[in-house]
Write an enzyme that holds these catalytic residues in place. Structure first.
Site, PDB file in Angstrom:
ATOM      1  N   HIS A   1       2.545   4.777  -4.896  1.00 49.10           N
ATOM      2  CA  HIS A   1       3.133   5.819  -5.415  1.00 49.10           C
ATOM      3  C   HIS A   1       3.182   5.455  -7.203  1.00 49.10           C
ATOM      4  O   HIS A   1       2.857   4.492  -7.579  1.00 49.10           O
ATOM      5  CB  HIS A   1       4.351   6.281  -4.984  1.00 49.10           C
ATOM      6  CG  HIS A   1       5.321   5.291  -4.796  1.00 49.10           C
ATOM      7  ND1 HIS A   1       6.008   4.245  -5.634  1.00 49.10           N
ATOM      8  CD2 HIS A   1       5.840   4.608  -3.815  1.00 49.10           C
ATOM      9  CE1 HIS A   1       6.899   3.272  -5.353  1.00 49.10           C
ATOM     10  NE2 HIS A   1       6.538   3.600  -4.095  1.00 49.10           N
TER      11      HIS A   1
ATOM     12  N   GLY B   1       0.810  -1.100  -0.023  1.00 48.11           N
ATOM     13  CA  GLY B   1       0.016   0.014  -0.069  1.00 48.11           C
ATOM     14  C   GLY B   1       0.740   1.212   0.122  1.00 48.11           C
ATOM     15  O   GLY B   1       2.174   1.123  -0.302  1.00 48.11           O
TER      16      GLY B   1
ATOM     17  N   LYS C   1      13.634  -1.779  -8.009  1.00 45.16           N
ATOM     18  CA  LYS C   1      14.212  -1.171  -6.831  1.00 45.16           C
ATOM     19  C   LYS C   1      14.457  -2.233  -5.624  1.00 45.16           C
ATOM     20  O   LYS C   1      15.575  -1.790  -4.778  1.00 45.16           O
ATOM     21  CB  LYS C   1      13.114  -0.191  -6.348  1.00 45.16           C
ATOM     22  CG  LYS C   1      13.681   0.499  -5.288  1.00 45.16           C
ATOM     23  CD  LYS C   1      12.715   1.692  -4.693  1.00 45.16           C
ATOM     24  CE  LYS C   1      13.048   1.926  -3.119  1.00 45.16           C
ATOM     25  NZ  LYS C   1      12.386   0.829  -2.397  1.00 45.16           N
TER      26      LYS C   1
ATOM     27  N   SER D   1       7.640   4.414  -0.464  1.00 47.80           N
ATOM     28  CA  SER D   1       6.353   5.015   0.449  1.00 47.80           C
ATOM     29  C   SER D   1       7.261   5.525   1.603  1.00 47.80           C
ATOM     30  O   SER D   1       6.509   6.284   2.039  1.00 47.80           O
ATOM     31  CB  SER D   1       5.682   3.582   0.916  1.00 47.80           C
ATOM     32  OG  SER D   1       5.189   3.049  -0.276  1.00 47.80           O
TER      33      SER D   1
ATOM     34  N   GLY E   1       6.047   4.372  -8.566  1.00 43.81           N
ATOM     35  CA  GLY E   1       6.371   2.877  -8.830  1.00 43.81           C
ATOM     36  C   GLY E   1       5.471   1.896  -8.977  1.00 43.81           C
ATOM     37  O   GLY E   1       5.489   0.880  -9.818  1.00 43.81           O
ATOM     38  N   HIS E   2       4.453   1.751  -8.000  1.00 49.52           N
ATOM     39  CA  HIS E   2       3.523   0.864  -8.017  1.00 49.52           C
ATOM     40  C   HIS E   2       2.671   1.193  -9.365  1.00 49.52           C
ATOM     41  O   HIS E   2       2.237   0.113  -9.813  1.00 49.52           O
ATOM     42  CB  HIS E   2       2.533   1.028  -6.904  1.00 49.52           C
ATOM     43  CG  HIS E   2       3.107   0.870  -5.398  1.00 49.52           C
ATOM     44  ND1 HIS E   2       3.465   1.878  -4.759  1.00 49.52           N
ATOM     45  CD2 HIS E   2       3.607  -0.098  -5.024  1.00 49.52           C
ATOM     46  CE1 HIS E   2       4.237   1.602  -3.570  1.00 49.52           C
ATOM     47  NE2 HIS E   2       4.260   0.208  -3.623  1.00 49.52           N
TER      48      HIS E   2
HETATM   49  P1  AMP Z   1       6.123  -1.933  -1.728  1.00 47.45           P
HETATM   50  O1  AMP Z   1       4.811  -1.569  -1.529  1.00 47.45           O
HETATM   51  O2  AMP Z   1       7.193  -1.138  -1.243  1.00 47.45           O
HETATM   52  O3  AMP Z   1       6.486  -3.484  -1.085  1.00 47.45           O
HETATM   53  O4  AMP Z   1       6.511  -2.413  -3.369  1.00 47.45           O
HETATM   54  C1  AMP Z   1       5.650  -3.067  -3.969  1.00 47.45           C
HETATM   55  C2  AMP Z   1       6.174  -3.510  -5.124  1.00 47.45           C
HETATM   56  O5  AMP Z   1       6.599  -2.342  -5.835  1.00 47.45           O
HETATM   57  C3  AMP Z   1       7.798  -3.990  -4.953  1.00 47.45           C
HETATM   58  O6  AMP Z   1       7.813  -5.144  -6.126  1.00 47.45           O
HETATM   59  C4  AMP Z   1       8.490  -3.049  -5.121  1.00 47.45           C
HETATM   60  O7  AMP Z   1      10.027  -3.541  -5.780  1.00 47.45           O
HETATM   61  C5  AMP Z   1       7.832  -2.063  -6.309  1.00 47.45           C
HETATM   62  N1  AMP Z   1       8.322  -0.766  -6.337  1.00 47.45           N
HETATM   63  C6  AMP Z   1       8.556  -0.054  -5.075  1.00 47.45           C
HETATM   64  N2  AMP Z   1       9.121   1.220  -5.303  1.00 47.45           N
HETATM   65  C7  AMP Z   1       9.289   1.193  -6.794  1.00 47.45           C
HETATM   66  C8  AMP Z   1       9.946   2.245  -7.610  1.00 47.45           C
HETATM   67  N3  AMP Z   1      10.354   3.294  -7.353  1.00 47.45           N
HETATM   68  N4  AMP Z   1      10.037   1.803  -8.695  1.00 47.45           N
HETATM   69  C9  AMP Z   1       9.349   0.759  -9.150  1.00 47.45           C
HETATM   70  N5  AMP Z   1       8.779  -0.424  -8.661  1.00 47.45           N
HETATM   71  C10 AMP Z   1       8.811  -0.112  -7.281  1.00 47.45           C
END
Ligand code: AMP
Length: 254
Positions: free
Chosen positions: A26, A23, A139, A176, A28-29
């Site tokens: 942003h 959750g 990332k 995040s 990236g998600h």
């Molecule tokens: P998280 O919610 O931070 O666990 O991230 C969920 C997914 O989004 C994971 O596979 C992360 O690697 C990916 N992710 C997080 N930040 C980025 C980013 N800046 N660019 C690309 N993917 C991202």
């Protein structure tokens, strides 16, 4: 877009792409949602702050949460269903079985139990949702390697896709946790992507990063061999915020 809270409501549909997230969504998600949308008949996102992958209670407590906004973002990217379970839906009383990746170094060494939590929750999501493909960000490059190893070792019928890191225009990788940075900390944090990029062409990239981090003390700087690719990865703390980043040195992570 359907909002699913319970395992009982889930159904396994062929042609599903899964995007697991914590959750606090942003851009990236969004990139992961778009990649999934482009090649799957159905896209499911999970929103679950998985306590098992947090090695610091304060990090878990402070982790940003805004479900209403997350649901708007997911809907705007054409996500078909969001699985956002309560904690005891995934970890009911008596839960006692874990997926334990072998020692992975770097993030694995810096955050004891982190990849155990990641691998366990991802295997649960794969079993529950039965995706044909699952999407992860570069990332978290080591996370990709851990999940690919899990899929190979435990014969999980899912294809793992990797999406390049999305950055702010100044180079900082979106995370995040960036919301915790003060303006001054955010400015100092830019030393991380800069040092990684500048070190790419160096004969000793890890040493080059250490030398150009502008006084920021790295938790680790390592060249990681992830099978198909080599990445230069580092973790730093800026104030109380922990940031990770990496750049591709060789090969491809797709
Ligand atoms: P998280 O919610 O931070 O666990 O991230 C969920 C997914 O989004 C994971 O596979 C992360 O690697 C990916 N992710 C997080 N930040 C980025 C980013 N800046 N660019 C690309 N993917 C991202």
């Amino acid at each position: 877009m359907r909002l699913i809270r319970t395992i009982a409501e889930l159904e396994t549909v062929p042609g599903t792409g899964l995007v697991p997230t914590l959750g606090a969504l942003h851009d990236g998600h969004r990139a992961l949602f778009r990649a999934a949308r482009a090649e799957n008949a159905r896209v499911v996102a999970s929103l679950f702050v998985n306590p098992a992958q947090f090695d610091e209670p304060t990090d878990l407590e402070a982790y940003p949460r805004d479900e209403e906004r997350d649901l708007e973002i997911a809907a705007s990217e054409g996500v078909d269903a969001v699985f956002a379970p309560e904690l005891d839906e995934l970890y009911p009383a008596g839960f006692a079985t874990w997926v334990e990746p072998d020692d992975t170094g770097a993030e694995g060494a810096a955050r004891p139990g982190h990849f155990r939590g990641v691998a366990t929750v991802c295997l649960k999501l794969f079993n529950l949702i039965g995706p044909e493909r699952a999407y992860f960000g570069q990332k978290d490059a080591q996370q990709v390697a851990v999940i690919r190893q899990l899929v190979r070792d435990l014969n999980v019928p899912v294809e793992i896709r990797v999406v390049p890191t999305v950055r702010d225009p100044d180079g900082l990788a979106l995370s995040s946790r960036n919301v915790h940075l003060s303006p001054d900390e955010r400015r100092r944090a830019l030393a991380l992507p800069r040092a990684l990029h500048e070190a790419m062409a160096s004969a000793d990239p890890a040493a080059a990063v250490r030398a150009s981090l502008n006084g920021l003390e790295p938790e680790y700087v390592e060249v990681l061999d992830l099978g198909d690719a080599k990445v230069l990865a580092a973790a730093i703390r800026v104030g109380s915020t922990r940031l990770i980043d990496n750049v591709l040195l060789e090969g491809e992570l797709t």
